[in-house]
Every structure is written in structure tokens, then in C-alpha cells.
Design a protein around this motif. Structure first.
Motif, PDB file in Angstrom:
ATOM      1  N   GLY A  86       0.845  -1.188   0.000  1.00  0.00           N
ATOM      2  CA  GLY A  86       0.000   0.000   0.000  1.00  0.00           C
ATOM      3  C   GLY A  86       0.878   1.234   0.000  1.00  0.00           C
ATOM      4  N   LEU A  87       1.063   1.838  -1.164  1.00  0.00           N
ATOM      5  CA  LEU A  87       1.983   2.975  -1.315  1.00  0.00           C
ATOM      6  C   LEU A  87       1.238   4.269  -1.618  1.00  0.00           C
ATOM      7  CD1 LEU A  87       4.753   1.143  -3.383  1.00  0.00           C
ATOM      8  CD2 LEU A  87       4.863   1.773  -0.962  1.00  0.00           C
ATOM      9  N   GLY A  88       0.064   4.412  -1.027  1.00  0.00           N
ATOM     10  CA  GLY A  88      -0.709   5.648  -1.182  1.00  0.00           C
ATOM     11  C   GLY A  88      -0.117   6.765  -0.342  1.00  0.00           C
ATOM     12  N   ASN A  89      -0.955   7.728   0.035  1.00  0.00           N
ATOM     13  CA  ASN A  89      -0.474   8.897   0.763  1.00  0.00           C
ATOM     14  C   ASN A  89       0.332   8.535   2.003  1.00  0.00           C
ATOM     15  OD1 ASN A  89      -1.536  10.768  -0.984  1.00  0.00           O
ATOM     16  ND2 ASN A  89      -3.431  11.058   0.168  1.00  0.00           N
TER      17      ASN A  89
ATOM     18  N   HIS B 165      16.281  -1.333   4.094  1.00  0.00           N
ATOM     19  CA  HIS B 165      16.032  -1.679   2.684  1.00  0.00           C
ATOM     20  C   HIS B 165      14.535  -1.894   2.540  1.00  0.00           C
ATOM     21  CE1 HIS B 165      16.070  -4.869  -0.684  1.00  0.00           C
ATOM     22  NE2 HIS B 165      16.076  -3.661  -1.222  1.00  0.00           N
ATOM     23  N   VAL B 166      13.880  -1.104   1.705  1.00  0.00           N
ATOM     24  CA  VAL B 166      12.421  -1.111   1.617  1.00  0.00           C
ATOM     25  C   VAL B 166      11.978  -1.679   0.280  1.00  0.00           C
ATOM     26  CG1 VAL B 166      10.318   0.267   1.804  1.00  0.00           C
ATOM     27  CG2 VAL B 166      12.358   0.929   3.097  1.00  0.00           C
ATOM     28  N   ILE B 167      11.063  -2.650   0.365  1.00  0.00           N
ATOM     29  CA  ILE B 167      10.483  -3.275  -0.818  1.00  0.00           C
ATOM     30  C   ILE B 167       8.986  -3.005  -0.781  1.00  0.00           C
ATOM     31  CG2 ILE B 167      10.277  -5.398  -2.166  1.00  0.00           C
ATOM     32  CD1 ILE B 167      12.426  -5.545   0.893  1.00  0.00           C
ATOM     33  N   GLY B 168       8.434  -2.364  -1.796  1.00  0.00           N
ATOM     34  CA  GLY B 168       7.028  -1.977  -1.739  1.00  0.00           C
ATOM     35  C   GLY B 168       6.221  -2.438  -2.929  1.00  0.00           C
ATOM     36  N   THR B 169       4.914  -2.502  -2.720  1.00  0.00           N
ATOM     37  CA  THR B 169       4.008  -2.769  -3.830  1.00  0.00           C
ATOM     38  C   THR B 169       2.673  -2.098  -3.572  1.00  0.00           C
ATOM     39  OG1 THR B 169       3.178  -4.478  -5.347  1.00  0.00           O
ATOM     40  CG2 THR B 169       2.931  -4.917  -2.990  1.00  0.00           C
ATOM     41  N   ASP B 170       1.894  -1.963  -4.621  1.00  0.00           N
ATOM     42  CA  ASP B 170       0.564  -1.363  -4.547  1.00  0.00           C
ATOM     43  C   ASP B 170      -0.278  -1.960  -5.660  1.00  0.00           C
ATOM     44  OD1 ASP B 170      -0.720   1.326  -3.164  1.00  0.00           O
ATOM     45  OD2 ASP B 170      -1.544   0.940  -5.161  1.00  0.00           O
TER      46      ASP B 170
ATOM     47  N   SER C 126      -2.179  -0.424  -7.564  1.00  0.00           N
ATOM     48  CA  SER C 126      -2.216   0.519  -8.686  1.00  0.00           C
ATOM     49  C   SER C 126      -0.841   0.652  -9.333  1.00  0.00           C
ATOM     50  CB  SER C 126      -2.691   1.890  -8.190  1.00  0.00           C
ATOM     51  OG  SER C 126      -2.404   2.896  -9.136  1.00  0.00           O
ATOM     52  N   SER C 127      -0.774   0.398 -10.621  1.00  0.00           N
ATOM     53  CA  SER C 127       0.504   0.557 -11.333  1.00  0.00           C
ATOM     54  C   SER C 127       0.936   2.016 -11.352  1.00  0.00           C
ATOM     55  CB  SER C 127       0.381   0.026 -12.761  1.00  0.00           C
ATOM     56  OG  SER C 127      -0.630   0.728 -13.478  1.00  0.00           O
ATOM     57  N   LYS C 128      -0.024   2.923 -11.409  1.00  0.00           N
ATOM     58  CA  LYS C 128       0.285   4.354 -11.386  1.00  0.00           C
ATOM     59  C   LYS C 128       0.959   4.732 -10.072  1.00  0.00           C
ATOM     60  CE  LYS C 128      -1.882   8.916 -11.889  1.00  0.00           C
ATOM     61  NZ  LYS C 128      -3.170   9.647 -12.121  1.00  0.00           N
ATOM     62  N   THR C 129       0.441   4.191  -8.969  1.00  0.00           N
ATOM     63  CA  THR C 129       1.032   4.471  -7.652  1.00  0.00           C
ATOM     64  C   THR C 129       2.422   3.861  -7.553  1.00  0.00           C
ATOM     65  OG1 THR C 129      -1.159   4.562  -6.636  1.00  0.00           O
ATOM     66  CG2 THR C 129       0.703   4.204  -5.166  1.00  0.00           C
ATOM     67  N   ARG C 130       2.588   2.656  -8.081  1.00  0.00           N
ATOM     68  CA  ARG C 130       3.918   2.029  -8.072  1.00  0.00           C
ATOM     69  C   ARG C 130       4.907   2.871  -8.867  1.00  0.00           C
ATOM     70  NH1 ARG C 130       0.912  -2.735  -9.298  1.00  0.00           N
ATOM     71  NH2 ARG C 130       1.793  -2.766 -11.413  1.00  0.00           N
ATOM     72  N   ASP C 131       4.489   3.326 -10.051  1.00  0.00           N
ATOM     73  CA  ASP C 131       5.373   4.120 -10.903  1.00  0.00           C
ATOM     74  C   ASP C 131       5.800   5.419 -10.231  1.00  0.00           C
ATOM     75  OD1 ASP C 131       5.109   2.175 -12.823  1.00  0.00           O
ATOM     76  OD2 ASP C 131       3.659   3.271 -14.053  1.00  0.00           O
ATOM     77  N   ALA C 132       4.906   5.973  -9.385  1.00  0.00           N
ATOM     78  CA  ALA C 132       5.209   7.242  -8.715  1.00  0.00           C
ATOM     79  C   ALA C 132       6.334   7.102  -7.703  1.00  0.00           C
ATOM     80  CB  ALA C 132       3.958   7.781  -8.033  1.00  0.00           C
ATOM     81  N   MET C 133       6.672   5.860  -7.331  1.00  0.00           N
ATOM     82  CA  MET C 133       7.738   5.640  -6.352  1.00  0.00           C
ATOM     83  C   MET C 133       9.118   5.589  -6.999  1.00  0.00           C
ATOM     84  SD  MET C 133       6.307   5.603  -3.416  1.00  0.00           S
ATOM     85  CE  MET C 133       7.699   5.065  -2.431  1.00  0.00           C
ATOM     86  N   VAL C 134       9.162   5.588  -8.316  1.00  0.00           N
ATOM     87  CA  VAL C 134      10.446   5.549  -9.015  1.00  0.00           C
ATOM     88  C   VAL C 134      11.250   6.798  -8.642  1.00  0.00           C
ATOM     89  CG1 VAL C 134      11.585   5.608 -11.264  1.00  0.00           C
ATOM     90  CG2 VAL C 134       9.549   4.186 -10.928  1.00  0.00           C
ATOM     91  N   GLY C 135      12.494   6.581  -8.280  1.00  0.00           N
ATOM     92  CA  GLY C 135      13.348   7.694  -7.892  1.00  0.00           C
ATOM     93  C   GLY C 135      13.372   7.953  -6.400  1.00  0.00           C
ATOM     94  N   GLU C 136      12.549   7.219  -5.633  1.00  0.00           N
ATOM     95  CA  GLU C 136      12.500   7.403  -4.180  1.00  0.00           C
ATOM     96  C   GLU C 136      13.443   6.464  -3.432  1.00  0.00           C
ATOM     97  OE1 GLU C 136      11.104   9.812  -2.853  1.00  0.00           O
ATOM     98  OE2 GLU C 136       9.347  10.430  -4.013  1.00  0.00           O
TER      99      GLU C 136
END
Length: 291
Positions: free
Chosen positions: A8-11, A26-31, A33-43
Motif C-alpha cells: 500500500g503505497l498511497g499517501n 532496505h524497503v520493498i514496496g508494492t501497490d 495501482s501501477s500508477k502508484t507504483r510508478d510514482a515511487m520511481v526515484g525514491e
């Protein structure tokens, strides 16, 4: 506890993941929503497309999800935590959920060799990303000790209120207070304004006295009086939390008339205040024309 999964990578989940990364994990995340996952790129977060991948790489899994039903689906549904069980993994639910759901899922996870605790949070997206949230925690002493270094990286205050499920009881109580205080503060400020006392002056007086609350001290100046209404928490989510309070009250066979009236008013607000509006908009109840 070096590899931490976040589902859950929402707000809120996004902020917690970033705080954990900043804390050296070391953080491994998923959501979902592919849009929400893509927004984590660069973090700096290792983003995966499935729960299975997150569990396989994690020592602890943090859930940050909008409803108890979604928490249950993530835990026991196809492709969920139990289907991909990894012995010894500790699951920390930071969502606002139903305590009975939490206890049932904890039993299922334990049978699969995993442990569960509930640590619902307050502080909004800003608190999540800055690591300044508050947590009310339901857990065994052993699980809490294991989790503490991770929780400390995400939060500024942590209160252990009991065993599994107790955190969600406390969070439901907290949000029912907030839901009630917003309605009362709106009515009191309207009353005073019509009697000739400006809201800013009134709140200064209230905050110097016994009537003060988080709503009068923080919510009104931060989100209401300036018209920003941008706390990051929606009407839909608070309506859900108020409904949870009524489900819990009903399950306990209690007659709590003021709480029932608050729930009635929050339900009624859906006629004039949309789900995606900021939850502080409840102060406008009775001043808007129904849609």
C-alpha cells in the motif's frame, strides 16, 4: 529486521516507505495501482508488482490499506500473505481496521508461521513522510520489541495499549473523538460568530481554557480558517472510520446516543460533501445545499 516490505503505497504508505529508507532500512514496496507504483520511481524504494515478491524479500511487512476488507484480502486472498507465507515474518497493520478482523487474521497468520500486530497511525501524509506520526499499538511484548527499531524510524510517539486488536480499538476511539470535535467546533464557532465574537478570537479563548482540543488548536488554523482543506485525509475515509466505531459499539451491545448522532451526521454529509473532499469539510455541514 533490515528488509522491510510495505504493501500500500498511497499517501501514508509512500511516506512510511520513504521514512524507513531514510532510517537505513532496505524497503520493498508494492501497490495494487501501477500508477502508484510508478510514482515511487526515484525514491530509492525497490518496487515490486506482487505481494509474493515483497514477502519473499522481507523480514517485516507493513500494511497501509484503506479498509478492513482490503486488509483481509491482502492477508488471506489469492496471492496474499498466507498464500506466500514466510515463517518468522512479522506483519504490522498500520491501517484503521476492525479489531475483530485483526484478531482473526492474526490467528490465521500465526498458523502459517507468521506474527501480526496492529499499529494504526495518526499524523497524516506529512507525519508519514517526516517520521513524526503517532501510533497506538496492539501486540505481544515480544513482537513489539522485535518491531520497535522499525517503528521508531516511522514515528515520533508510540503507545502500547494491549494485545493484538487493541490498537485498532484505540484508533477507532481516537477518530470518533476527532469526528465529534469537528462537528461541535463548527457549531460553536458559528454560534459565537453570530453573537459577534470572531472565530480567531474565540479559539484563542477556548485554547486557553478547558475546551481546547486538537481540532481547535491545530485543525481550524491549519486547514479550516484559511480555507486550505488539504490535510490529505478524505471525507470517505473518515466516514468509514465513523462506521467502524458504530460497528464496534454495536458488537459490544452499548447504547451511546451522542456517538450515534455523530455517525448520523457524518452519513448525512454525503448528500452535500463529496467523498474526495478533505475530511475537515464536515465543518460546512448544514451550510451547503445538497447535490
Amino acid at each position: 529486521m533490515k528488509n522491510i516490505g510495505v504493501i500500500g503505497l498511497g499517501n501514508m504508505g509512500r511516506g512510511m516507505a520513504i521514512s524507513l529508507k531514510r532510517g537505513g532500512f532496505h524497503v520493498i514496496g508494492t501497490d495494487a495501482s501501477s500508477k502508484t507504483r510508478d510514482a515511487m520511481v526515484g525514491e530509492g524504494i525497490e518496487v515490486r508488482t506482487s505481494i509474493a515478491e515483497v514477502v519473499a524479500a522481507s523480514d517485516m511487512v507493513i500494511l497501509s490499506l484503506p479498509t478492513a476488507a482490503i486488509v483481509a484480502e491482502v492477508v488471506e486472498g489469492p496471492g496474499g500473505l498466507i498464500a506466500n507465507a514466510k515463517k518468522g515474518v512479522l506483519v504490522v497493520d498500520t491501517s484503521t481496521s476492525h479489531p475483530d478482523t485483526t484478531r482473526r487474521l492474526a490467528r490465521l497468520l500465526e498458523a502459517a508461521g507468521m506474527q501480526m500486530m496492529d499499529a494504526p497511525v495518526s499524523g497524516g501524509p506529512k507525519g508519514a513522510i517526516n517520521g513524526t506520526m503517532a501510533m497506538v499499538i496492539g501486540a505481544s511484548n515480544e513482537d513489539l520489541a522485535r518491531a520497535m527499531p522499525v517503528l521508531e524510524a516511522m514515528s515520533a510517539k508510540r503507545v502500547h495499549v494491549g494485545g493484538v486488536g487493541a490498537g485498532h480499538v484505540a484508533k477507532i476511539a481516537n477518530n470518533l473523538f476527532t469526528a465529534s470535535h469537528l462537528i461541535v467546533a463548527a457549531e460553536v464557532t458559528r454560534m459565537a460568530a453570530k453573537a459577534g465574537v470572531p472565530t480567531e478570537a474565540l479559539l484563542q479563548g477556548i485554547n486557553a481554557g478547558s475546551g481546547r482540543s486538537f481540532v481547535t488548536e491545530h485543525s481550524f488554523p491549519t486547514w479550516v480558517m484559511n480555507g486550505k482543506f488539504d490535510s490529505g485525509f478524505t471525507m470517505k475515509l473518515m466516514r468509514k472510520d465513523v462506521r467502524l466505531s458504530q460497528e464496534l459499539i454495536g458488537a459490544l451491545a452499548l447504547d451511546l446516543p451522542l456517538s450515534a448522532k455523530v455517525a448520523e451526521l457524518w452519513a448525512l454529509s454525503s448528500e452535500s460533501i463529496a467523498d474526495d473532499e478533505d475530511f475537515n469539510r464536515i465543518v460546512e455541514l448544514g451550510t451547503r445545499t445538497p447535490a
